[in-house]
Design a protein around this motif. Structure first.
Motif, PDB file in Angstrom:
ATOM      1  N   LEU A  87      42.207  36.649  30.319  1.00  0.00           N
ATOM      2  CA  LEU A  87      41.448  35.547  30.504  1.00  0.00           C
ATOM      3  C   LEU A  87      41.998  35.684  32.357  1.00  0.00           C
ATOM      4  O   LEU A  87      42.977  35.327  32.843  1.00  0.00           O
ATOM      5  CB  LEU A  87      40.816  33.720  30.662  1.00  0.00           C
ATOM      6  CG  LEU A  87      40.483  33.441  31.320  1.00  0.00           C
ATOM      7  CD1 LEU A  87      38.840  34.042  31.193  1.00  0.00           C
ATOM      8  CD2 LEU A  87      40.293  31.549  31.522  1.00  0.00           C
ATOM      9  N   ALA A  88      40.885  36.586  33.455  1.00  0.00           N
ATOM     10  CA  ALA A  88      41.217  36.372  35.532  1.00  0.00           C
ATOM     11  C   ALA A  88      40.077  36.856  35.903  1.00  0.00           C
ATOM     12  O   ALA A  88      39.570  37.406  35.110  1.00  0.00           O
ATOM     13  CB  ALA A  88      42.845  37.229  34.918  1.00  0.00           C
ATOM     14  N   ALA A  89      39.977  36.779  36.784  1.00  0.00           N
ATOM     15  CA  ALA A  89      38.828  37.022  37.512  1.00  0.00           C
ATOM     16  C   ALA A  89      38.890  38.359  38.172  1.00  0.00           C
ATOM     17  O   ALA A  89      40.234  38.827  38.291  1.00  0.00           O
ATOM     18  CB  ALA A  89      39.033  36.483  39.412  1.00  0.00           C
ATOM     19  N   ARG A  90      37.822  39.009  37.894  1.00  0.00           N
ATOM     20  CA  ARG A  90      37.415  40.160  37.519  1.00  0.00           C
ATOM     21  C   ARG A  90      36.533  41.022  38.289  1.00  0.00           C
ATOM     22  O   ARG A  90      35.675  40.549  37.900  1.00  0.00           O
ATOM     23  CB  ARG A  90      37.859  41.164  36.459  1.00  0.00           C
ATOM     24  CG  ARG A  90      39.183  41.012  35.809  1.00  0.00           C
ATOM     25  CD  ARG A  90      39.171  41.667  34.386  1.00  0.00           C
ATOM     26  NE  ARG A  90      40.925  41.304  34.038  1.00  0.00           N
ATOM     27  CZ  ARG A  90      41.129  40.579  33.136  1.00  0.00           C
ATOM     28  NH1 ARG A  90      40.970  39.943  32.443  1.00  0.00           N
ATOM     29  NH2 ARG A  90      42.481  40.562  32.527  1.00  0.00           N
ATOM     30  N   LEU A  91      36.733  42.120  38.903  1.00  0.00           N
ATOM     31  CA  LEU A  91      35.043  43.422  38.841  1.00  0.00           C
ATOM     32  C   LEU A  91      34.760  43.752  38.206  1.00  0.00           C
ATOM     33  O   LEU A  91      35.229  44.884  37.493  1.00  0.00           O
ATOM     34  CB  LEU A  91      35.626  43.374  40.157  1.00  0.00           C
ATOM     35  CG  LEU A  91      34.572  44.777  41.171  1.00  0.00           C
ATOM     36  CD1 LEU A  91      33.486  44.189  41.204  1.00  0.00           C
ATOM     37  CD2 LEU A  91      34.935  45.969  41.898  1.00  0.00           C
ATOM     38  N   LEU A  92      33.278  43.217  37.442  1.00  0.00           N
ATOM     39  CA  LEU A  92      32.651  44.354  36.736  1.00  0.00           C
ATOM     40  C   LEU A  92      31.482  44.745  37.564  1.00  0.00           C
ATOM     41  O   LEU A  92      30.860  44.331  38.449  1.00  0.00           O
ATOM     42  CB  LEU A  92      31.821  43.485  35.648  1.00  0.00           C
ATOM     43  CG  LEU A  92      32.817  41.984  34.958  1.00  0.00           C
ATOM     44  CD1 LEU A  92      31.791  41.159  34.412  1.00  0.00           C
ATOM     45  CD2 LEU A  92      33.976  43.003  34.551  1.00  0.00           C
TER      46      LEU A  92
END
Length: 239
Positions: free
Chosen positions: A30-35
């Motif tokens: 779990l982490a902040a990502r760009l999709l």
């Protein structure tokens, strides 16, 4: 369950975990990502580092389904489960969304494609006509072979029938090697093409680019523009 057909590029920043299941397995915690969900159906997962290269991706043809989480997934804090399935291989990319920070869609219009330098474009044309320059038994399959991240200059076959991706530059630098590496990673996921070898061809190849290419198993070939045009006279050479 909702199936979505993407008509434009969708850009989502979300806290998520990612699992890839197929010939290889991989897990991103779990982490902040760009999709990125592109109009061609490809899905890419980026972090804040690594330049252009995604952490994981699924190349087209593929389908995206958005599911409600089950009880265990709800308890873990997830609100949506994206399942991306590759149509040819059945590989799956599962993106578990805990929080959507930003979600936007953009119509990029018609892409005019890469406009090549005149000499570079002519090199591509000449090498496709004289593909035996790369070795005996080579044959040209097609020029501008399209991948999810752009066109490979030439797709060829070697004397043993193995696919070869050829990237052509006037002056070959590290960027060109990185570009070919990106193509090879995608093409080698396609069971109809794999295995795919790489050739980095240029009139001049910088030492750093040659070292990087050799480290990645990519063959370097220096092209003689005049010889390809039939203007080279061997009798006029001193050596």
């Amino acid at each position: 369950m909702v199936s979505r057909t993407v008509a434009q590029v969708r850009v989502v920043i979300a806290k998520c975990s990612v699992d890839y299941a197929g010939r290889l397995t991989a897990h991103l915690p779990l982490a902040a990502r760009l999709l990125m969900i592109k109009a061609d159906g490809s899905v890419l997962v980026h972090s804040d580092g690594g330049s252009y290269k995604p952490l994981n991706w699924m190349s087209p043809p593929c389908t995206l389904q958005v599911l409600d989480p089950d009880e265990d997934q709800c308890a873990a804090g997830f609100t949506e489960i994206w399942t991306v399935t590759q149509a040819k291989t059945g590989d799956r990319l599962v993106i578990s969304i805990a929080e959507v920070i930003s979600d936007s869609s953009h119509d990029l219009g018609v892409d005019p494609g890469l406009v090549k330098d005149g000499v570079e474009a002519h090199l591509q044309e000449l090498l496709a006509e004289h593909i035996e320059t790369l070795g005996d038994g080579y044959s040209t399959v097609r020029r501008e072979f399209m991948t999810a991240v752009g066109p490979v200059d030439i797709l060829a076959k070697d004397s043993e029938g193995v696919s070869v991706a050829v990237e052509i530059k006037r002056r070959g630098g590290i960027d060109g090697v990185e570009q070919l590496t990106r193509y090879l990673e995608l093409m080698n996921r396609d069971p109809l093409l794999a295995p795919v070898n790489g050739v980095f061809a240029a009139q001049e190849i910088k030492p750093q680019a040659r070292a990087l290419a050799q480290d990645r198993g990519i063959r370097c070939v220096v092209l003689d523009y005049d010889a390809l045009r039939g203007m080279d006279d061997p009798a006029s050479r001193l050596f």
